[in-house]
Motif scaffolding. Sequence first.
Motif, short mmCIF file in Angstrom:
data_model
loop_
_atom_site.label_atom_id
_atom_site.label_comp_id
_atom_site.label_asym_id
_atom_site.label_seq_id
_atom_site.Cartn_x
_atom_site.Cartn_y
_atom_site.Cartn_z
N THR A 183 94.75 -119.27 -30.87
CA THR A 183 94.82 -118.13 -31.74
C THR A 183 93.25 -117.07 -31.24
O THR A 183 92.30 -117.73 -30.97
N GLY A 184 92.94 -116.19 -31.48
CA GLY A 184 91.57 -115.59 -31.02
C GLY A 184 91.78 -114.50 -29.86
O GLY A 184 93.15 -113.77 -29.47
N GLY A 200 84.92 -121.31 -29.37
CA GLY A 200 86.19 -121.39 -30.23
C GLY A 200 85.36 -121.19 -32.15
O GLY A 200 84.46 -121.83 -31.60
N THR A 201 85.83 -120.91 -32.48
CA THR A 201 85.44 -121.56 -33.74
C THR A 201 87.07 -122.18 -34.78
O THR A 201 87.98 -122.22 -34.20
N THR A 203 89.46 -122.15 -37.41
CA THR A 203 90.49 -122.04 -37.84
C THR A 203 91.61 -122.75 -38.79
O THR A 203 91.85 -124.31 -38.49
N GLU A 205 94.43 -122.84 -39.21
CA GLU A 205 95.19 -122.49 -39.15
C GLU A 205 96.35 -123.21 -38.61
O GLU A 205 95.56 -124.97 -37.64
N TYR A 218 94.81 -125.55 -34.34
CA TYR A 218 94.15 -124.06 -33.73
C TYR A 218 92.87 -124.16 -34.06
O TYR A 218 92.07 -124.89 -34.10
N ASP A 220 89.69 -120.85 -32.83
CA ASP A 220 89.89 -119.08 -32.98
C ASP A 220 89.00 -118.94 -31.54
O ASP A 220 87.79 -119.44 -31.82
#
Length: 238
Positions: A183-184, A200-201, A203, A205, A218, A220
């Motif tokens: 995502t992102g 990324g970081t 999340t 989700e 997920y 991000d």
Amino acid sequence: MNRTAQASVLFLLGGAVLYAGLTDLYLRYVKSALLPLLLASGAVLIVAAIVTTWFEWRRPRAAVGQHTEHEHREPRIAWLLVLPLLALIFVAPPPPGSYVAVRTGTALHAPWDLSALPAGDPVRLGLVDYAGRAVFDHGSSIGDRQITTSGFISLDEGGTPYLVRMVLNCCAADAQPVKVGLTGRIPPILQPDSWYEITGTYTAEQTTDPINNGVIPYIDVVQARPVPAPDDEYESRF
């Protein structure tokens, strides 16, 4: 097939095993941690072949002649045993990719190590390590740190992209996928089986794998760039 021929087959087998171990070929069959055992096995086979040949040549001529009289000639088809050796070298199977991943449930298990992340930002983590921390530690050991990881792209029937690594317990025959949703800032076009390095970081989700109801976390995405496939495309649980 007489003993000399048997020794030849042993020598070829040991040579093929050593060749696989001294190149990256062995990574198509077993995990990297088994390399020392693989090399030792190849060396033992070659030594056994040399010793067998040496003892055969040292046998008294009379004994050899007597043995030959009572020896039945083996069918030449026995030499087909050499074919798997050629296949080992020249027909090595490719690692399973997106076709297998999309048809196999995610194989994520609770991680055995949730120690603090090393210093630096972003910090490089294996995809399986990130997935385990995201699901079973709920991202507590990740916090707001940026993570860099890599894997190949798999798209489900609806076109949803996942970053995937195949994990091994022992060998390629038991390879299973671990999937992480994206995502992102996802690239607009992603091709299945293409390799990406993702920064990324964490999340919270998550989704459920429809094949086995396994949890898929997920990440991000902050940055995504295509990279070549690594020499070792597998990750290990241990």
